[in-house]
Design an enzyme around this catalytic site. Structure first.
Site, PDB file in Angstrom:
ATOM      1  N   ARG A 237       0.862  -1.182   0.000  1.00  0.00           N
ATOM      2  CA  ARG A 237       0.000   0.000   0.000  1.00  0.00           C
ATOM      3  C   ARG A 237       0.899   1.232   0.000  1.00  0.00           C
ATOM      4  NH1 ARG A 237      -3.304  -2.850  -1.559  1.00  0.00           N
ATOM      5  NH2 ARG A 237      -5.370  -3.323  -0.735  1.00  0.00           N
ATOM      6  N   ASP A 261       4.619  -0.328  -6.976  1.00  0.00           N
ATOM      7  CA  ASP A 261       3.370  -0.717  -7.628  1.00  0.00           C
ATOM      8  C   ASP A 261       2.201   0.047  -7.015  1.00  0.00           C
ATOM      9  OD1 ASP A 261       1.822  -2.380  -9.447  1.00  0.00           O
ATOM     10  OD2 ASP A 261       1.026  -3.336  -7.649  1.00  0.00           O
ATOM     11  N   GLU A 266      -2.413   7.466  -4.941  1.00  0.00           N
ATOM     12  CA  GLU A 266      -2.724   6.818  -6.227  1.00  0.00           C
ATOM     13  C   GLU A 266      -4.196   6.886  -6.616  1.00  0.00           C
ATOM     14  OE1 GLU A 266      -1.584   2.720  -5.163  1.00  0.00           O
ATOM     15  OE2 GLU A 266      -3.672   2.154  -5.454  1.00  0.00           O
ATOM     16  N   HIS A 298      -0.550  -0.277  -9.631  1.00  0.00           N
ATOM     17  CA  HIS A 298      -1.279  -1.244  -8.787  1.00  0.00           C
ATOM     18  C   HIS A 298      -1.674  -2.470  -9.619  1.00  0.00           C
ATOM     19  CE1 HIS A 298      -3.429  -1.288  -4.701  1.00  0.00           C
ATOM     20  NE2 HIS A 298      -3.328  -2.528  -5.132  1.00  0.00           N
TER      21      HIS A 298
HETATM   22  P1  NAI Z   1      -1.417 -11.312   5.136  1.00  0.00           P
HETATM   23  O1  NAI Z   1      -2.486 -10.844   6.076  1.00  0.00           O
HETATM   24  O2  NAI Z   1      -1.354 -12.755   4.770  1.00  0.00           O
HETATM   25  O3  NAI Z   1       0.025 -10.880   5.711  1.00  0.00           O
HETATM   26  C1  NAI Z   1       0.280  -9.648   6.265  1.00  0.00           C
HETATM   27  C2  NAI Z   1       1.387  -9.826   7.284  1.00  0.00           C
HETATM   28  O4  NAI Z   1       1.713  -8.544   7.815  1.00  0.00           O
HETATM   29  C3  NAI Z   1       0.996 -10.716   8.461  1.00  0.00           C
HETATM   30  O5  NAI Z   1       1.973 -11.703   8.683  1.00  0.00           O
HETATM   31  C4  NAI Z   1       0.898  -9.747   9.621  1.00  0.00           C
HETATM   32  O6  NAI Z   1       1.285 -10.336  10.874  1.00  0.00           O
HETATM   33  C5  NAI Z   1       1.912  -8.691   9.201  1.00  0.00           C
HETATM   34  N1  NAI Z   1       1.738  -7.435   9.935  1.00  0.00           N
HETATM   35  C6  NAI Z   1       0.612  -6.885  10.455  1.00  0.00           C
HETATM   36  N2  NAI Z   1       0.891  -5.755  11.119  1.00  0.00           N
HETATM   37  C7  NAI Z   1       2.222  -5.570  11.001  1.00  0.00           C
HETATM   38  C8  NAI Z   1       3.109  -4.591  11.477  1.00  0.00           C
HETATM   39  N3  NAI Z   1       2.682  -3.554  12.223  1.00  0.00           N
HETATM   40  N4  NAI Z   1       4.434  -4.705  11.183  1.00  0.00           N
HETATM   41  C9  NAI Z   1       4.877  -5.773  10.445  1.00  0.00           C
HETATM   42  N5  NAI Z   1       4.088  -6.744   9.975  1.00  0.00           N
HETATM   43  C10 NAI Z   1       2.774  -6.638  10.255  1.00  0.00           C
HETATM   44  O7  NAI Z   1      -1.579 -10.398   3.843  1.00  0.00           O
HETATM   45  P2  NAI Z   1      -1.054 -10.696   2.361  1.00  0.00           P
HETATM   46  O8  NAI Z   1      -2.079 -11.448   1.611  1.00  0.00           O
HETATM   47  O9  NAI Z   1       0.324 -11.241   2.435  1.00  0.00           O
HETATM   48  O10 NAI Z   1      -1.019  -9.211   1.762  1.00  0.00           O
HETATM   49  C11 NAI Z   1      -0.108  -8.241   2.233  1.00  0.00           C
HETATM   50  C12 NAI Z   1      -0.506  -6.890   1.679  1.00  0.00           C
HETATM   51  O11 NAI Z   1      -0.320  -6.865   0.271  1.00  0.00           O
HETATM   52  C13 NAI Z   1      -1.993  -6.535   1.852  1.00  0.00           C
HETATM   53  O12 NAI Z   1      -2.219  -5.935   3.107  1.00  0.00           O
HETATM   54  C14 NAI Z   1      -2.260  -5.583   0.744  1.00  0.00           C
HETATM   55  O13 NAI Z   1      -2.099  -4.271   1.224  1.00  0.00           O
HETATM   56  C15 NAI Z   1      -1.164  -5.875  -0.280  1.00  0.00           C
HETATM   57  N6  NAI Z   1      -1.697  -6.362  -1.561  1.00  0.00           N
HETATM   58  C16 NAI Z   1      -1.332  -5.686  -2.704  1.00  0.00           C
HETATM   59  C17 NAI Z   1      -1.782  -6.088  -3.936  1.00  0.00           C
HETATM   60  C18 NAI Z   1      -1.376  -5.403  -5.211  1.00  0.00           C
HETATM   61  O14 NAI Z   1      -1.981  -5.637  -6.273  1.00  0.00           O
HETATM   62  N7  NAI Z   1      -0.359  -4.551  -5.223  1.00  0.00           N
HETATM   63  C19 NAI Z   1      -2.711  -7.239  -4.046  1.00  0.00           C
HETATM   64  C20 NAI Z   1      -2.974  -7.918  -2.790  1.00  0.00           C
HETATM   65  C21 NAI Z   1      -2.495  -7.464  -1.595  1.00  0.00           C
END
Ligand code: NAI
Length: 331
Positions: A237, A261, A266, A298
């Protein structure tokens, strides 16, 4: 049950194709609006059972109040992140569901694609070759093998990205608020405190959600702590990175490259063709002029597999809520 009708905001052609495929014969009918959802456009949701939104729609308290008044029952996010939704405020007013994972591979692979393009100057070489300029001057890259990748957020996408990096022979320093047990014994992966990760990583990739805690996790202080020449990858993000600080870091040569990305401002730009407009955002404009900055709009999620998963899960989420009142993907 008569057909459920869902107002679908911020529609792109690729959404229509996959959603029409998965809604066919399901009892869910989508009405596709090109406009984004916000306080001005929410009136379009009148008469619909639900609303389906993506990452740059605005679902604040005012929008939620209006949807509730109109009798909208479900807000179906066709994405994983929900920082654009006032989830707390929505409680008791609407059911909010999301697609927690559509393809962690899509995002992790895009992060690596951007990194490789950047360090091997593929974006430059592509344009040169188109002009029959086969000079190699200025295209020197570096090996990823043996370098240290700092990964912030070791959830679904972060873990796929770790495996990709290990495949390249890299060492991984990881940081997560909730470290994953199974990663602790993995060769060449070590959990570290944030400062240690900043100090020792050659490249840093962000895979955590945007929350109050992670807002500007890459700020001036973090950038100053990093190794000189660090490369920052952000496929999560935009507001995880202070863009002004990033730009200054690049100008000062403290940052060696950025693969973005996502961008903090954005929402009015990405996903649209702005080529005929004067770009108002000077920070983004300046970042894009840099030879060591790659920006995609994105796009990381955009694979056939992810689009199919998004549509299939969203339709199922909506059916679950209306048939049983519950859904495993409720927020
Ligand atoms: P997920 O929920 O599986 O993993 C997120 C991780 O971040 C978890 O392990 C969590 O413990 C950790 N986390 C939470 N708070 C934190 C903090 N304060 N400091 C460090 N780590 C922390 O999510 P996933 O599926 O891996 O997605 C991650 C991010 O990717 C999403 O939140 C979304 O913003 C982004 N995303 C971007 C896309 C794109 O097209 N560019 C598409 C899909 C997701």
């Amino acid at each position: 049950m008569s057909d459920l009708t869902i107002a679908f905001f911020d529609t792109k052609q690729y959404d229509k194709t996959s959603f029409e495929k998965y809604s066919k014969d399901s009892g869910v009918t989508f009405k596709f609006f090109e406009t984004k959802l916000n306080e001005d456009t929410v009136r379009l949701a009148k008469g619909f059972d639900g609303v389906c939104v993506f990452v740059n729609d605005t679902v604040n308290a005012a929008v939620i109040d209006k949807m509730e008044k109109m009798g909208v029952k479900v807000l179906a996010l066709r994405c994983a992140g929900f920082n654009n939704v006032d989830v707390k405020y929505a409680q008791g007013k609407l059911q909010v569901v999301r697609v927690p994972a559509y393809s962690p591979y899509a995002v992790a692979e895009h992060a690596m694609a951007m990194l490789l393009a950047s360090v091997r100057r593929i974006h430059k070489a592509y344009i040169r070759s188109k002009d029959f300029n086969f000079s190699l001057n200025g295209l020197t890259g570096f090996d990823l093998h043996g370098k240290t990748m700092g990964i912030i957020g070791t959830g679904r996408i972060g873990r796929v990205f770790i495996d990709i990096c290990l495949g390249f022979g890299m060492n991984v320093l990881a940081y997560d608020k909730y470290p994953a047990k199974e990663l602790e014994n993995k060769d060449n992966v070590k959990y570290a405190e944030l400062d240690e990760l900043f100090e020792n990583s050659d490249i840093i990739s962000l895979h955590c959600p945007l929350t109050e805690e992670t807002h500007y996790i890459i700020d001036k202080k973090a950038i100053d702590t990093c190794k000189k020449g660090v490369i920052i990858i952000n496929t999560s993000r935009g507001a995880l990175v202070d863009s002004e600080a990033l730009l200054n870091g690049i100008k000062e040569r403290q940052i060696g490259g950025a693969c973005l990305d996502v961008y903090e401002e954005e929402s009015d730009l990405f996903f649209e063709d702005n080529s005929g407009h004067i770009l108002e955002d000077d920070t983004l404009a300046r970042l894009i002029t840099m030879p060591n900055v790659l920006v995609t709009s994105h796009q990381a999620f955009l694979t056939e597999e992810a689009l199919e998963n998004i549509a299939e899960t969203t339709v199922q989420n909506i059916l679950d809520i209306f048939k049983t009142g519950e859904c495993k993907n409720s927020i």
